[in-house]
Motif scaffolding. Structure first.
Motif, mmCIF file in Angstrom:
data_model
loop_
_atom_site.group_PDB
_atom_site.id
_atom_site.type_symbol
_atom_site.label_atom_id
_atom_site.label_comp_id
_atom_site.label_asym_id
_atom_site.label_seq_id
_atom_site.Cartn_x
_atom_site.Cartn_y
_atom_site.Cartn_z
ATOM 1 N N LYS A 205 -50.513 -183.169 57.310
ATOM 2 C CA LYS A 205 -51.318 -184.312 56.850
ATOM 3 C C LYS A 205 -50.488 -185.605 56.931
ATOM 4 O O LYS A 205 -50.945 -186.617 57.458
ATOM 5 N N GLU A 206 -49.260 -185.555 56.409
ATOM 6 C CA GLU A 206 -48.435 -186.769 56.347
ATOM 7 C C GLU A 206 -47.954 -187.211 57.736
ATOM 8 O O GLU A 206 -47.950 -188.397 58.040
ATOM 9 N N ALA A 207 -47.498 -186.255 58.551
ATOM 10 C CA ALA A 207 -46.900 -186.617 59.844
ATOM 11 C C ALA A 207 -47.953 -186.759 60.935
ATOM 12 O O ALA A 207 -47.927 -187.704 61.716
ATOM 13 N N CYS A 208 -48.872 -185.806 60.992
ATOM 14 C CA CYS A 208 -49.790 -185.706 62.138
ATOM 15 C C CYS A 208 -51.221 -186.119 61.805
ATOM 16 O O CYS A 208 -52.136 -185.906 62.594
ATOM 17 N N LYS A 209 -51.382 -186.676 60.600
ATOM 18 C CA LYS A 209 -52.685 -187.211 60.165
ATOM 19 C C LYS A 209 -53.810 -186.177 60.229
ATOM 20 O O LYS A 209 -54.956 -186.490 60.563
ATOM 21 N N LEU A 210 -53.487 -184.920 59.906
ATOM 22 C CA LEU A 210 -54.514 -183.876 59.833
ATOM 23 C C LEU A 210 -55.414 -184.134 58.624
ATOM 24 O O LEU A 210 -54.922 -184.367 57.519
ATOM 25 N N ASP A 211 -56.717 -184.080 58.825
ATOM 26 C CA ASP A 211 -57.670 -184.132 57.707
ATOM 27 C C ASP A 211 -57.795 -182.704 57.167
ATOM 28 O O ASP A 211 -58.427 -181.842 57.783
ATOM 29 N N LEU A 212 -57.150 -182.464 56.015
ATOM 30 C CA LEU A 212 -57.063 -181.090 55.495
ATOM 31 C C LEU A 212 -58.425 -180.480 55.187
ATOM 32 O O LEU A 212 -58.586 -179.259 55.217
ATOM 33 N N SER A 213 -59.427 -181.327 54.913
ATOM 34 C CA SER A 213 -60.747 -180.769 54.575
ATOM 35 C C SER A 213 -61.404 -180.083 55.771
ATOM 36 O O SER A 213 -62.392 -179.369 55.630
ATOM 37 N N LYS A 214 -60.831 -180.272 56.973
ATOM 38 C CA LYS A 214 -61.366 -179.598 58.170
ATOM 39 C C LYS A 214 -60.929 -178.124 58.250
ATOM 40 O O LYS A 214 -61.406 -177.370 59.090
ATOM 41 N N ILE A 215 -59.983 -177.733 57.397
ATOM 42 C CA ILE A 215 -59.463 -176.358 57.434
ATOM 43 C C ILE A 215 -60.306 -175.472 56.525
ATOM 44 O O ILE A 215 -60.595 -175.833 55.385
ATOM 45 N N GLU A 216 -60.699 -174.310 57.051
ATOM 46 C CA GLU A 216 -61.597 -173.411 56.324
ATOM 47 C C GLU A 216 -61.048 -173.002 54.949
ATOM 48 O O GLU A 216 -61.799 -172.849 53.996
ATOM 49 N N THR A 217 -59.721 -172.815 54.866
ATOM 50 C CA THR A 217 -59.145 -172.323 53.605
ATOM 51 C C THR A 217 -58.771 -173.467 52.651
ATOM 52 O O THR A 217 -58.114 -173.247 51.632
ATOM 53 N N TYR A 218 -59.169 -174.696 52.987
ATOM 54 C CA TYR A 218 -58.917 -175.826 52.099
ATOM 55 C C TYR A 218 -59.923 -175.780 50.955
ATOM 56 O O TYR A 218 -61.055 -175.408 51.184
ATOM 57 N N PRO A 219 -59.605 -176.134 49.702
ATOM 58 C CA PRO A 219 -58.347 -176.718 49.244
ATOM 59 C C PRO A 219 -57.289 -175.703 48.782
ATOM 60 O O PRO A 219 -56.176 -176.090 48.477
ATOM 61 N N GLU A 220 -57.664 -174.406 48.742
ATOM 62 C CA GLU A 220 -56.723 -173.416 48.184
ATOM 63 C C GLU A 220 -55.368 -173.453 48.875
ATOM 64 O O GLU A 220 -54.334 -173.325 48.249
ATOM 65 N N CYS A 221 -55.386 -173.615 50.207
ATOM 66 C CA CYS A 221 -54.130 -173.526 50.965
ATOM 67 C C CYS A 221 -53.109 -174.558 50.499
ATOM 68 O O CYS A 221 -51.905 -174.358 50.640
ATOM 69 N N VAL A 222 -53.577 -175.654 49.922
ATOM 70 C CA VAL A 222 -52.661 -176.699 49.457
ATOM 71 C C VAL A 222 -52.554 -176.703 47.937
ATOM 72 O O VAL A 222 -51.473 -176.823 47.372
ATOM 73 N N ASN A 223 -53.679 -176.520 47.261
ATOM 74 C CA ASN A 223 -53.675 -176.646 45.807
ATOM 75 C C ASN A 223 -52.825 -175.618 45.105
ATOM 76 O O ASN A 223 -52.230 -175.891 44.073
ATOM 77 N N ARG A 224 -52.802 -174.412 45.650
ATOM 78 C CA ARG A 224 -51.976 -173.371 45.004
ATOM 79 C C ARG A 224 -50.541 -173.857 44.895
ATOM 80 O O ARG A 224 -49.857 -173.616 43.917
ATOM 81 N N PHE A 225 -50.103 -174.543 45.924
ATOM 82 C CA PHE A 225 -48.739 -175.076 45.924
ATOM 83 C C PHE A 225 -48.654 -176.326 45.040
ATOM 84 O O PHE A 225 -47.837 -176.422 44.141
ATOM 85 N N ALA A 226 -49.556 -177.272 45.274
ATOM 86 C CA ALA A 226 -49.401 -178.584 44.647
ATOM 87 C C ALA A 226 -49.665 -178.543 43.148
ATOM 88 O O ALA A 226 -48.969 -179.183 42.381
ATOM 89 N N GLU A 227 -50.664 -177.779 42.717
ATOM 90 C CA GLU A 227 -51.017 -177.825 41.308
ATOM 91 C C GLU A 227 -50.188 -176.873 40.459
ATOM 92 O O GLU A 227 -49.743 -177.205 39.378
ATOM 93 N N LYS A 228 -49.993 -175.662 40.974
ATOM 94 C CA LYS A 228 -49.390 -174.640 40.128
ATOM 95 C C LYS A 228 -47.896 -174.855 39.945
ATOM 96 O O LYS A 228 -47.371 -174.711 38.846
ATOM 97 N N ASN A 229 -47.211 -175.196 41.012
ATOM 98 C CA ASN A 229 -45.749 -175.203 40.938
ATOM 99 C C ASN A 229 -45.144 -176.570 40.819
ATOM 100 O O ASN A 229 -44.012 -176.702 40.424
ATOM 101 N N ALA A 230 -45.870 -177.578 41.236
ATOM 102 C CA ALA A 230 -45.200 -178.860 41.376
ATOM 103 C C ALA A 230 -45.334 -179.654 40.094
ATOM 104 O O ALA A 230 -46.424 -180.037 39.709
ATOM 105 N N PRO A 231 -44.219 -179.889 39.429
ATOM 106 C CA PRO A 231 -44.241 -180.753 38.261
ATOM 107 C C PRO A 231 -44.372 -182.189 38.748
ATOM 108 O O PRO A 231 -44.395 -182.431 39.940
ATOM 109 N N ASP A 232 -44.445 -183.128 37.816
ATOM 110 C CA ASP A 232 -44.348 -184.519 38.250
ATOM 111 C C ASP A 232 -43.052 -184.602 39.022
ATOM 112 O O ASP A 232 -42.055 -184.037 38.619
ATOM 113 N N GLN A 233 -43.093 -185.336 40.113
ATOM 114 C CA GLN A 233 -41.922 -185.308 40.992
ATOM 115 C C GLN A 233 -40.664 -185.747 40.253
ATOM 116 O O GLN A 233 -40.661 -186.762 39.580
#
Length: 306
Positions: A205-233
């Motif tokens: 998404k950041e480098a190649c400007k992929l629209d993540l909503s075009k991926i069938e497994t979105y949003p799980e493929c990203v949210n599992r990482f971003a919400e569960k594990n990532a504290p405030d940076q």
């Protein structure tokens, strides 16, 4: 031991492009053979890209690291593949050990994607840790690596790769690429695969400007990482390495995890029968709970972000 045939892991796990001008995103996984989660994550990412065929700018390439060690689930065969990328080995074109040979194969792949063909070249090196850990980015403060790393919602550790020589991120940074190492969690933990997958999608998404909503497994493929594990940076800097000699008898006190807070005067370990106490109010990083290693532990301190 069953003599099951070795699974063939291709050197190039996958390549995806929409033939639009843009950057190269060069993802390496399995540089240590007992860390297969990045390989699995790349296989899943390419599967979803081929299914949905979304538009991206530039090209994604996924490369597997230590083939032979991956097949044997060993860290390495002759020597650590993440220590052979020294300027000396490259200059002298050393190709004696198994890992040196694998290094040259990876360099040959990178040569197929020269700088002049891309607006910019990014790298992402996928790793896991021997003990349980929150995911984190390990970044070297060269090029614009640190600024790039701050696009990702996860702990960021600066300075760790500066005390290790011969790792692939040093080599790739020396060639002018921008990137970091991502440590996704413990080797066998299935969430490590999810975390690697999440960070690859976010990099696309950041480098190649992929629209993540075009991926069938979105949003799980990203949210599992971003919400569960990532504290405030949070950004940390390495302030101390507790190094060991081979002859030292060293034993960490039980129960320390990565990023755990420590206080001045706290008993951290025993070394050659003597107590090792904390001299800092800070956090402990990479405490040694395996037999191999010359690093007892590190101490990191939180710093202001960017």
């Amino acid at each position: 031991m069953s003599n099951k045939p070795e699974k063939h892991i291709p050197r190039i796990i996958g390549k995806y492009t929409s033939n639009n001008k843009g950057p190269l995103l060069f993802v390496t996984a399995g540089i240590h053979g007992n860390e297969p989660s990045g390989v699995k994550a790349l296989e899943e990412v390419f599967k979803q890209l081929e299914k949905s065929k979304p538009e991206i700018n530039g090209t994604l390439v996924g490369v597997s690291g230590n083939h032979k060690a991956l097949n044997q689930n060993k860290r390495y065969i002759d020597e650590d593949l993440n220590r052979v990328w020294t300027e000396e080995n490259i200059e002298q074109k050393k190709s004696e050990t198994h890992e040196q040979k694998e290094m040259w194969e990876i360099i040959d792949i990178l040569k197929q994607f020269p700088e002049e063909d891309y607006t910019k070249r990014y790298f992402l090196d996928c790793h896991t840790t021997s003990s349980a850990s929150l995911p984190y980015v390990s970044v070297q403060e060269v090029n614009d690596n640190d600024e790039w790393a701050h696009n990702f919602p996860t702990f960021i550790v600066r300075g760790f790769s500066d005390i290790i020589t011969g790792d692939i991120d040093h080599y790739l940074s020396r060639t002018g690429m921008t990137g970091f190492v991502f440590e996704a969690g413990q080797h066998e933990d299935k969430t490590s695969v999810e975390n690697h997958e999440g960070v690859i999608w976010l990099a696309l998404k950041e480098a190649c400007k992929l629209d993540l909503s075009k991926i069938e497994t979105y949003p799980e493929c990203v949210n599992r990482f971003a919400e569960k594990n990532a504290p405030d940076q949070k950004t940390f800097e390495l302030i101390h390495r507790h190094g060991l000699e081979d002859s030292d008898e060293f034993e960490m006190e039980q129960g320390y995890g990565n990023f755990q807070k420590i206080k001045k005067g706290e008993l951290l370990a025993k070394q050659n029968g003597k107590e090792v106490k904390s001299e800092w109010d800070a956090r402990i990083f990479m405490p040694l709970y395996q037999s191999q290693g010359n690093d007892g532990f590190f101490v990191i301190e939180e710093v202001e972000g960017k």
